[in-house]
Design a protein around this motif. Sequence first.
Motif, PDB file in Angstrom:
ATOM      1  N   VAL A   1       0.858  -1.191   0.000  1.00  0.00           N
ATOM      2  CA  VAL A   1       0.000   0.000   0.000  1.00  0.00           C
ATOM      3  C   VAL A   1       0.890   1.235   0.000  1.00  0.00           C
ATOM      4  N   VAL A   2       0.570   2.193  -0.851  1.00  0.00           N
ATOM      5  CA  VAL A   2       1.225   3.499  -0.840  1.00  0.00           C
ATOM      6  C   VAL A   2       0.171   4.525  -0.446  1.00  0.00           C
ATOM      7  N   LEU A   3       0.460   5.239   0.623  1.00  0.00           N
ATOM      8  CA  LEU A   3      -0.508   6.144   1.245  1.00  0.00           C
ATOM      9  C   LEU A   3       0.038   7.561   1.171  1.00  0.00           C
ATOM     10  N   THR A   4      -0.727   8.500   0.598  1.00  0.00           N
ATOM     11  CA  THR A   4      -0.217   9.870   0.501  1.00  0.00           C
ATOM     12  C   THR A   4      -1.347  10.885   0.512  1.00  0.00           C
ATOM     13  N   ASN A   5      -1.061  12.069   1.072  1.00  0.00           N
ATOM     14  CA  ASN A   5      -2.008  13.183   0.983  1.00  0.00           C
ATOM     15  C   ASN A   5      -1.391  14.376   0.247  1.00  0.00           C
ATOM     16  N   LEU A   6      -0.375  14.117  -0.561  1.00  0.00           N
ATOM     17  CA  LEU A   6       0.170  15.176  -1.412  1.00  0.00           C
ATOM     18  C   LEU A   6      -0.846  15.555  -2.476  1.00  0.00           C
ATOM     19  N   LEU A   7      -0.839  16.817  -2.895  1.00  0.00           N
ATOM     20  CA  LEU A   7      -1.730  17.259  -3.969  1.00  0.00           C
ATOM     21  C   LEU A   7      -1.339  16.580  -5.282  1.00  0.00           C
ATOM     22  N   PRO A   8      -2.296  16.413  -6.207  1.00  0.00           N
ATOM     23  CA  PRO A   8      -2.027  15.681  -7.445  1.00  0.00           C
ATOM     24  C   PRO A   8      -0.820  16.174  -8.229  1.00  0.00           C
ATOM     25  N   SER A   9      -0.621  17.487  -8.326  1.00  0.00           N
ATOM     26  CA  SER A   9       0.508  17.990  -9.113  1.00  0.00           C
ATOM     27  C   SER A   9       1.842  17.598  -8.488  1.00  0.00           C
ATOM     28  N   ARG A  10       1.912  17.603  -7.165  1.00  0.00           N
ATOM     29  CA  ARG A  10       3.138  17.183  -6.484  1.00  0.00           C
ATOM     30  C   ARG A  10       3.339  15.681  -6.611  1.00  0.00           C
ATOM     31  N   ARG A  11       2.271  14.920  -6.551  1.00  0.00           N
ATOM     32  CA  ARG A  11       2.391  13.466  -6.710  1.00  0.00           C
ATOM     33  C   ARG A  11       2.985  13.125  -8.069  1.00  0.00           C
ATOM     34  N   GLU A  12       2.529  13.836  -9.079  1.00  0.00           N
ATOM     35  CA  GLU A  12       3.025  13.561 -10.429  1.00  0.00           C
ATOM     36  C   GLU A  12       4.512  13.887 -10.540  1.00  0.00           C
ATOM     37  N   ARG A  13       4.936  14.997  -9.913  1.00  0.00           N
ATOM     38  CA  ARG A  13       6.355  15.372  -9.970  1.00  0.00           C
ATOM     39  C   ARG A  13       7.245  14.339  -9.275  1.00  0.00           C
TER      40      ARG A  13
ATOM     41  N   GLY B   1       6.469  11.103  -8.835  1.00  0.00           N
ATOM     42  CA  GLY B   1       6.242   9.725  -9.267  1.00  0.00           C
ATOM     43  C   GLY B   1       5.289   8.977  -8.356  1.00  0.00           C
ATOM     44  N   LEU B   2       4.350   9.700  -7.753  1.00  0.00           N
ATOM     45  CA  LEU B   2       3.358   9.080  -6.885  1.00  0.00           C
ATOM     46  C   LEU B   2       1.969   9.068  -7.506  1.00  0.00           C
ATOM     47  N   ASP B   3       1.867   9.385  -8.793  1.00  0.00           N
ATOM     48  CA  ASP B   3       0.598   9.231  -9.501  1.00  0.00           C
ATOM     49  C   ASP B   3       0.405   7.751  -9.834  1.00  0.00           C
TER      50      ASP B   3
ATOM     51  N   GLY C   1      -5.582 -10.442  -7.802  1.00  0.00           N
ATOM     52  CA  GLY C   1      -4.141 -10.206  -7.878  1.00  0.00           C
ATOM     53  C   GLY C   1      -3.742  -8.845  -8.395  1.00  0.00           C
ATOM     54  N   ARG C   2      -4.700  -7.960  -8.605  1.00  0.00           N
ATOM     55  CA  ARG C   2      -4.388  -6.666  -9.214  1.00  0.00           C
ATOM     56  C   ARG C   2      -4.437  -5.531  -8.201  1.00  0.00           C
ATOM     57  N   GLY C   3      -3.483  -4.610  -8.320  1.00  0.00           N
ATOM     58  CA  GLY C   3      -3.531  -3.396  -7.534  1.00  0.00           C
ATOM     59  C   GLY C   3      -4.502  -2.406  -8.152  1.00  0.00           C
ATOM     60  N   GLN C   4      -4.744  -1.312  -7.472  1.00  0.00           N
ATOM     61  CA  GLN C   4      -5.600  -0.265  -8.029  1.00  0.00           C
ATOM     62  C   GLN C   4      -5.378   1.036  -7.275  1.00  0.00           C
ATOM     63  N   TRP C   5      -5.922   2.098  -7.835  1.00  0.00           N
ATOM     64  CA  TRP C   5      -5.827   3.434  -7.256  1.00  0.00           C
ATOM     65  C   TRP C   5      -7.119   3.738  -6.513  1.00  0.00           C
ATOM     66  N   VAL C   6      -6.996   4.147  -5.262  1.00  0.00           N
ATOM     67  CA  VAL C   6      -8.132   4.552  -4.440  1.00  0.00           C
ATOM     68  C   VAL C   6      -7.964   6.032  -4.121  1.00  0.00           C
ATOM     69  N   ASP C   7      -8.919   6.849  -4.509  1.00  0.00           N
ATOM     70  CA  ASP C   7      -8.831   8.293  -4.287  1.00  0.00           C
ATOM     71  C   ASP C   7      -9.893   8.708  -3.275  1.00  0.00           C
ATOM     72  N   VAL C   8      -9.470   9.401  -2.213  1.00  0.00           N
ATOM     73  CA  VAL C   8     -10.361   9.776  -1.107  1.00  0.00           C
ATOM     74  C   VAL C   8     -10.424  11.303  -1.017  1.00  0.00           C
ATOM     75  N   PRO C   9     -11.497  11.937  -1.505  1.00  0.00           N
ATOM     76  CA  PRO C   9     -11.622  13.388  -1.417  1.00  0.00           C
ATOM     77  C   PRO C   9     -12.270  13.798  -0.097  1.00  0.00           C
ATOM     78  N   MET C  10     -11.597  14.647   0.665  1.00  0.00           N
ATOM     79  CA  MET C  10     -12.083  15.035   1.987  1.00  0.00           C
ATOM     80  C   MET C  10     -13.481  15.645   1.946  1.00  0.00           C
ATOM     81  N   LEU C  11     -13.724  16.540   0.987  1.00  0.00           N
ATOM     82  CA  LEU C  11     -15.016  17.219   0.952  1.00  0.00           C
ATOM     83  C   LEU C  11     -16.149  16.225   0.756  1.00  0.00           C
ATOM     84  N   ASP C  12     -15.992  15.315  -0.184  1.00  0.00           N
ATOM     85  CA  ASP C  12     -17.032  14.320  -0.447  1.00  0.00           C
ATOM     86  C   ASP C  12     -17.289  13.449   0.775  1.00  0.00           C
TER      87      ASP C  12
END
Length: 392
Positions: A98-110, A112-114, A197-208
């Motif tokens: 599991v990779v857990l992060t609360n960095l903003l999307p633009s920082r994640r992309e820079r 390599g956490l996208d 057997g597959r990983g996936q991306w889980v996105d958790v938006p605080m407001l929602d």
Amino acid sequence: MSSAQAAVAGPLDGVTVLEVSSVVMAPFAGRILAQLGARVIKMEPPGGDLLRSAAVPPGQTMSGTVLILNEGKKSIEVDARTEEGRATLRRLIALADVVLTNLLPSRRERFGLDWESVSAVNPAAILCTAQGYGSESDLADRPAYDDTIQAASGLCDVNRLSLGYPAYAPYIMADKVSGMAMVYSLLAALFRRGVDGRGQWVDVPMLDVLADFNAVEQLNDFAFHPPAGPAGWHRTIDPRRRPHECTDGWVCVLPYTDRDWAAFVELVDRPELAADERCATSAARTQNVGLVQDLIADYCRGRSVAEVLAACESRRIPCQEVATLESLTSSPYLRGRGSMTLQQHPTEGAYWSPSPGIRFSGTPGEQVSPTPGLDEHREEIETMLRTENEHG
């Protein structure tokens, strides 16, 4: 693993979590995962998580919040702004379930956490991201904090309905509720990975997450279309719903069911209220909660806490003395269950360590280790990475 070791392993034993986060939300999720037995590697930027330097009392190097929030984790300092740091990050991603992060999307992309970058390194990883707004929304990179999400989610307006003016909850509600949402979401993704057997991306938006949390009961009559009435759950927004003052403290008394109500009107010698249409049923008491609270306040006034508790407990009317925050550390119930323990930190000394007291009969787990110092586990983690690399 021996049978003795298996008996104390937590339910997430064998799961490795890489936490690339700061402050409260994602670290709170990482704390829960560590309590459940996962190996949580906290990757910190140069100088450490921002919270390490916030509100540190004189004579200490960490705040009480940091001591509690980062128990059970392993720390390594990595500068992901450099190529060397990003290379280390990729090696850690390859190691993680599991990779857990609360960095903003633009920082994640820079960094390599996208999802595209993470899945290229480790297709089986679960990437759990969390930030103020959905990563694929127009507001994805808008900065957000607990207060701003409380404001946007309707929580401040719930307080307006109750207090007469908008107000924040006096604790970090949006961060912690969203942190719990991160945990249950990534656990679901881990379960699914066990199936296919597959990983996936889980996105958790605080407001929602917090809007959903608030709307469950607070939309109330407004949930119908067209609305059957205004928003706000009657029982919780009445300003008279509060603990009541006795001669020597405060108590909560809650005659909730019809049986409770019958016992309460007997206690206060108001038998006519048992059939009063304003409060004879649970639905009526919800609509007229102020009347009920006024009766409770009148009963408590002039009596001691012990007297009120004894009278209610003898009739099995739900009641509770109001605890202070400080009294939690001496609570016989919490301490007896190990939900509040006095721990010894190697640099900070003795401190109180809370836990949610959840029990697993087959995988009870062990007491988590103290919060690490910045970069404390570099050598251990680098050995771990070398071993993983050697075994492919």
